[in-house]
Enzyme design. Structure first.
Site, short mmCIF file in Angstrom:
data_model
loop_
_atom_site.label_atom_id
_atom_site.label_comp_id
_atom_site.label_asym_id
_atom_site.label_seq_id
_atom_site.Cartn_x
_atom_site.Cartn_y
_atom_site.Cartn_z
N LYS A 186 0.89 -1.18 0.00
CA LYS A 186 0.00 0.00 0.00
C LYS A 186 0.92 1.21 0.00
O LYS A 186 1.54 1.55 0.99
CB LYS A 186 -0.89 -0.02 1.24
CG LYS A 186 -1.72 1.25 1.45
CD LYS A 186 -2.76 1.42 0.37
CE LYS A 186 -3.72 2.55 0.73
NZ LYS A 186 -3.03 3.88 0.89
N GLY A 243 4.41 3.99 10.75
CA GLY A 243 3.54 5.16 10.69
C GLY A 243 3.12 5.62 12.07
O GLY A 243 3.79 5.36 13.07
N SER A 244 1.99 6.29 12.12
CA SER A 244 1.53 6.92 13.35
C SER A 244 0.99 5.91 14.34
O SER A 244 0.55 4.81 13.97
CB SER A 244 0.44 7.95 13.04
OG SER A 244 -0.75 7.30 12.59
N GLY A 247 -2.98 5.45 13.61
CA GLY A 247 -3.28 4.65 12.43
C GLY A 247 -2.80 3.22 12.58
O GLY A 247 -3.51 2.27 12.21
N GLY A 248 -1.61 3.04 13.15
CA GLY A 248 -1.09 1.70 13.33
C GLY A 248 -1.89 0.89 14.32
O GLY A 248 -2.14 -0.30 14.11
N GLU A 267 5.70 -0.29 13.49
CA GLU A 267 6.57 0.66 14.18
C GLU A 267 5.79 1.95 14.32
O GLU A 267 5.41 2.57 13.31
CB GLU A 267 7.85 0.89 13.37
CG GLU A 267 8.81 1.85 14.02
CD GLU A 267 9.87 2.34 13.06
OE1 GLU A 267 10.01 3.58 12.94
OE2 GLU A 267 10.53 1.50 12.43
N CYS A 304 12.35 8.21 12.92
CA CYS A 304 11.71 7.49 14.02
C CYS A 304 12.64 7.33 15.21
O CYS A 304 12.18 7.07 16.32
CB CYS A 304 11.22 6.12 13.54
SG CYS A 304 12.42 5.23 12.54
N GLU A 393 5.53 11.40 21.24
CA GLU A 393 6.40 11.84 20.16
C GLU A 393 5.86 13.09 19.46
O GLU A 393 4.67 13.20 19.17
CB GLU A 393 6.54 10.72 19.12
CG GLU A 393 7.44 11.07 17.95
CD GLU A 393 7.48 9.96 16.91
OE1 GLU A 393 8.51 9.85 16.21
OE2 GLU A 393 6.50 9.21 16.78
#
Length: 508
Positions: A186, A243-244, A247-248, A267, A304, A393
């Protein structure tokens, strides 16, 4: 395509060896250069890609290690053949400098070739053999052999901050292909043109070797339903995500709620705390502060492993560290961020700090549009532990100094951190007793512990771990960087009393 050829995206998806357009489109939002239109992904495309990946698994998953390694090497060759064009569109879309993109391209091809070499060696298969003991009393032992086998098709979500090394043919894709698993990517909408040209490289390598077309597909854009359809597709057996946290976590929950739950290797976020021990601060505090500023602003802080927090004891020697960091940050020029959305989130993160009376500004700047300027704040350890939001973060060049009453308080403060990708100690030999107390805490909190350095460099190597306890990642026993990352997409199978004429070739 040659290295000097120009590249104009056609905006299509790569589905099982065919470039496919859809009715819906979205337009890229480059930092510089022309925008391009791209077809929008759909759940129907997801189903086609996943069904083809499952079909491809029956050949690619059982191909020889040499065939799989040759595919990885060929992808690296094809990416390098498009080097100049990748750099051009990558810099346009992301705003990253050419040198950064060229270095990231080298990292991408390097890890593909490293993984190829690793699987040729065969040690990753963890082969074991317990020979039969037919005369053992009171019961005989059967012949037992064990080997790691690929799990099936893998879904990969491209990352916003690494358009090459963590995206279309990046670490997750390379690890899955090395394990023998077809991949459905994706693509990230922040750099769809970069994703497309890299997908062309993968397609060229696949065609060159005559592999099943379902071994790799790329789906561009699309709303949340496209990502949900991908992780819920029954053919998908694992997911790689960078990603965030929000969302993750949503995708992780979907993976867990499937009729057949699957692993989600996400992650999600890390502040990567640094602990500045007193002897090191006394000897070279200003240098540590300057180095921190350089690491904090590298790539506009969009790593990250960006070290967002420095823990320092109260007192004049610690003050000198803060002053040096502030002075160096004040000289840093504004930098273009990857997307407008990331730039907005950075400003929102700064507002979160500005709104708290417990936090003292050391250096504050105003950022506008897609640019970011650095900011530095300070807070007491007591206030930090009472306000969880201060440990979340902020993706960008924002640093927080946490002041502890004395160096001995660092151990208790460290226990209050959530899971991290990295944790750092700056120490001299005289700090060893305190470092020995800190280390057991930090190794419980982070996947990588380092001394006298800055964590923004993540080496692609056998001994690297890029992961950590939640929320740094959703599977603390795994890494998304290094050869150990291949193990995520394998599972052990034991063979009992199977004749050698029937066993997998790698077990004979």
């Amino acid at each position: 395509m040659t290295d000097t050829a120009q590249f104009t995206p056609h905006g299509k998806h790569l589905i099982a060896g065919e470039w496919v357009a859809t009715e819906g489109t979205f337009r890229s939002a480059p930092a510089t250069g022309p925008a391009h239109d791209f077809s929008t992904g759909t759940p129907e495309l997801v189903e086609r890609a996943c069904a083809a990946a499952e079909e491809a698994f029956w050949s690619y998953g059982y191909a020889s290690r040499e065939e799989q390694a040759a595919f990885l090497d060929a992808i690296a060759d094809e990416i390098e053949a498009r080097g100049a064009a990748i750099t051009e569109i990558g810099t346009q879309e992301t705003g990253l400098p050419a040198a950064r993109l060229e270095g990231e391209r080298g990292r991408t091809t390097g890890q593909l070739r490293l993984f190829a070499s690793h699987i040729r060696d065969g040690a990753y298969l963890d082969r074991r053999h317990d020979k039969a003991l037919p005369d053992r009393k009171p019961l005989p032992r059967p012949d037992l052999r064990l080997i790691e086998r690929p799990i099936g098709p893998v879904a990969v979500f491209g990352a916003s901050n690494f358009p090459l090394a963590f995206s279309t043919a990046g670490g997750d894709t390379a690890a899955a292909l090395a394990a023998g698993c077809p991949v459905v990517v994706k693509g990230h909408s922040a750099h769809p043109g970069t994703g497309e040209i890299v997908a062309e490289a993968v397609q060229a390598a696949r065609e060159k070797l005559g592999l099943h077309p379902g071994v790799f597909s790329l789906i561009q854009g699309g709303n949340r339903k496209v990502g949900e359809a991908l992780v819920q597709n029954p053919h998908i057996k694992a997911v790689g995500f960078t990603g965030s946290l929000g969302g993750g976590r949503a995708l992780f929950d979907l993976c867990a709620a499937r009729p057949e739950p699957i692993p989600f290797f996400g992650e999600l976020g890390s502040v990567n705390p640094m602990f500045l021990l007193p002897e090191a601060v006394k000897a070279r505090g200003a240098g540590i502060g300057e180095g921190w500023a350089g690491s904090l602003t590298m790539g506009a802080g969009q790593f990250c492993t960006n070290p967002g927090i420095a823990v320092i004891a109260e007192g004049p020697e610690g003050d000198a560290v803060v002053a040096a960091a502030s002075e160096a940050l004040a000289k840093a020029a504004p930098q273009v961020m990857l997307t407008d959305g990331i730039a907005r989130a950075y400003r929102d993160g700064k507002d979160r700090f500005d709104s708290r009376n417990s936090v003292s500004p050391v250096l504050t700047t105003e950022s506008a549009g897609r640019e970011a300027s650095p900011n530095l704040y300070e807070v007491s350890s007591e206030a930090f532990l009472e306000d969880h939001a201060l440990s979340e973060e902020v993706f960008g060049p924002l640093g927080l100094v946490v002041r502890v009453p004395s160096a001995e308080h660092m151990v208790e403060l460290a226990k209050g951190f959530q899971g991290q990708l990295t944790a750092t100690m700056h120490m001299d030999e005289g700090d060893a007793p305190l470092a020995r107390k800190l280390l057991p805490v930090l190794e419980r909190k982070a996947g990588r512990v380092l001394v006298n350095g800055f964590p923004t460099g993540v080496e692609v190597a056998d001994a690297m771990v890029h992961g950590g306890p939640y929320p740094a990642s959703t599977n603390f026993g795994a890494t998304s960087v290094g050869t150990l990352s291949i193990r995520r997409f394998l599972r052990p199978v034991s063979y009992q009393n199977i004749p050698e004429s029937v066993l997998p070739e790698d077990l004979v």
